[in-house]
Design an enzyme around this catalytic site. Structure first.
Site, PDB file in Angstrom:
ATOM      1  N   ALA A 163      42.685  33.617  35.559  1.00 26.05           N
ATOM      2  CA  ALA A 163      41.338  33.718  35.003  1.00 26.05           C
ATOM      3  C   ALA A 163      41.420  34.344  33.622  1.00 26.05           C
ATOM      4  O   ALA A 163      42.416  34.968  33.256  1.00 26.05           O
ATOM      5  CB  ALA A 163      40.454  34.550  35.920  1.00 26.05           C
ATOM      6  N   GLU A 201      45.582  29.211  42.452  1.00 25.01           N
ATOM      7  CA  GLU A 201      44.513  28.759  43.341  1.00 25.01           C
ATOM      8  C   GLU A 201      44.098  27.325  43.024  1.00 25.01           C
ATOM      9  O   GLU A 201      43.806  26.543  43.940  1.00 25.01           O
ATOM     10  CB  GLU A 201      43.313  29.703  43.217  1.00 25.01           C
ATOM     11  N   GLU A 228      46.565  39.435  41.175  1.00 21.36           N
ATOM     12  CA  GLU A 228      45.300  40.161  41.008  1.00 21.36           C
ATOM     13  C   GLU A 228      45.384  41.617  41.471  1.00 21.36           C
ATOM     14  O   GLU A 228      44.745  42.501  40.889  1.00 21.36           O
ATOM     15  CB  GLU A 228      44.176  39.445  41.784  1.00 21.36           C
ATOM     16  N   GLY A 273      44.103  32.414  39.261  1.00 22.55           N
ATOM     17  CA  GLY A 273      43.286  31.215  39.372  1.00 22.55           C
ATOM     18  C   GLY A 273      44.074  29.944  39.158  1.00 22.55           C
ATOM     19  O   GLY A 273      43.722  28.893  39.700  1.00 22.55           O
TER      20      GLY A 273
END
Length: 258
Positions: free
Chosen positions: A66, A112, A132, A109
């Protein structure tokens, strides 16, 4: 002019390649990039000429996570307003097969995003991970759920709780990646597989994807019933008649999606 955050390519008939294009940030998933990815995937889902979608980055990064700068000072309300979960769901709901072509970093992300694709073609030296925990948060795009499902609880918890990275070769050996190939072959191999799938009956391909994914969350008997009904449904298509006639006549089939 500002460069587009997502490039759309047509490397072969029936194949649409969506290339993340924020090289200055290692393709970090800004909100603008997430929204553009959702828009282009929805467009591909609705386009009968598109049979397979490939998502790729560049040689340095698939997506390094992210965009931390966008969220560092966000409040709980700010994070809720971003609607990231809805964007992930929209990406995952593509009716066409989606192949991730992963080179370089696929972290947070980015990992993911690869996890929600139907296939992952990884560079042997790609770097996957969910780091994270190292910045005081947890994954929020499915990492705690899809990574466990992909590689098992105990392996997944090692990476989730430490934030450690693992290679594309390790991802393949653990079952996260479909294939691990040399770095310079990743995009070409993903497109090659996409072309192979694009040559098949799009109706059968879509039914197969739908049944396989829905069945993952169903008891076995319910999944088998769903599979059987989808099989029977395909016998009302011209593609089924063409495919079986071609098999009997020993010729390549020509599927029209009807």
């Amino acid at each position: 002019m500002t460069a587009p955050v997502l490039l759309v390519e047509e490397p072969a008939p029936g194949v649409r390649l969506l290339r993340l294009n924020r090289p200055e940030a290692r393709n970090a998933l800004s909100m603008a990039l997430r929204r553009e990815l959702v828009r282009c995937i929805a467009q591909a889902s609705d386009d009968a000429a598109v049979r397979v979608v490939v998502i790729a980055g560049n040689e340095r990064a698939f997506a390094a996570g992210a965009d931390i700068k966008e969220m560092a000072n966000a409040s709980t309300v700010d994070m809720m307003a971003r609607g990231v979960l809805g964007l992930w769901r929209a990406t995952a709901s593509c009716t066409k097969p989606v192949i991730a072509a992963v080179r370089g970093y696929a972290l947070g992300g980015g990992c993911e995003l690869a996890l929600l694709c139907d296939m992952v073609i990884a560079s042997e030296t790609a770097r996957f991970g969910q780091p994270e925990i190292r910045i005081g948060i947890i994954p929020g795009g499915g990492g705690t759920q899809r990574l466990v499902a992909a590689i098992g609880k105990h392996r997944a918890m090692k990476y989730l709780l430490t934030g450690a990275m693992f290679s594309g070769r390790e991802a393949f050996e653990m079952g996260l990646a479909s294939e691990a190939v040399p770095d310079d072959q990743v995009d070409a191999r993903a497109v090659e597989l996409a072309c192979e799938i694009a040559a098949l009956s799009p109706l059968a391909v879509q039914q197969l994807k739908d049944v396989a994914l829905r069945g993952m969350d169903l008891p076995l008997d319910a999944g088998l019933a769903l599979e059987t009904k989808a099989l029977h449904l395909l016998f009302s298509t011209e593609d089924q008649k063409e495919g079986m006639a071609a098999f009997i006549e020993k010729r390549p089939p020509k599927f029209e999606g009807r």
